[in-house]
Write a protein that holds these residues in place. Structure first.
Motif: not given
Length: 149
Positions: A33-41, A18-30
């Motif tokens: 962050i990963e895409s921003m790291k790639d752009q920064t690199i 089961v994936v809660t709404v909070r967990q979905k938001k957390k995954q989307k946020h992660q």
């Protein structure tokens, strides 16, 4: 989700998956962050390459930047961050370093070689030794140390 599903989602084993709404938001946020790291690199890589090109080809336009120098020092052994085409320029740039910058580069190169030598000691076959010794990290660290002699 029901109360039972919420309790299930909090369990480490989470059998129902089961994936809660909070967990979905957390995954989307992660993911953001990963895409921003790639752009920064990639942006950092471009800035370092541009800085080195200016240093090599047009000294009149080039201006010393301490943060660029530090960035180049820290990423010089990584072929993804400083490509093979830029390596000779980076080597020439860093070999002209003096004082604390030179000491820092020597320290980083020695640490890199020690780390790869430990990996060699852990490997059993000669083929794996050869792969490590022929790696760009190892060769770059050796080249850099030799440029100071």
């Amino acid at each position: 989700p029901t109360l039972e599903e919420l309790r299930e989602s909090e369990k480490p084993e989470n059998v129902i998956a089961v994936v809660t709404v909070r967990q979905k938001k957390k995954q989307k946020h992660q993911e953001r962050i990963e895409s921003m790291k790639d752009q920064t690199i990639s942006k950092e890589r471009f800035r370092n390459e541009e800085y080195l090109r200016k240093w090599k080809n047009s000294r009149a336009e080039w201006k010393f930047e301490k943060l660029r120098q530090i960035s180049i020092q820290q990423t010089v052994f990584d072929e993804e961050k400083i490509c093979a085409e830029m390596w000779p320029i980076a080597l020439e740039y860093l070999s002209g370093s003096k004082g604390a910058a030179k000491a820092q580069i020597i320290k980083l190169a020695e640490q890199c070689i020690e780390e790869l030598d430990k990996q060699c000691a852990e490997q059993s076959s000669d083929e794996e030794h050869k792969v490590i010794i022929d790696s760009s990290r190892y060769q770059r660290a050796r080249d850099l140390l030799q440029s100071f002699d």
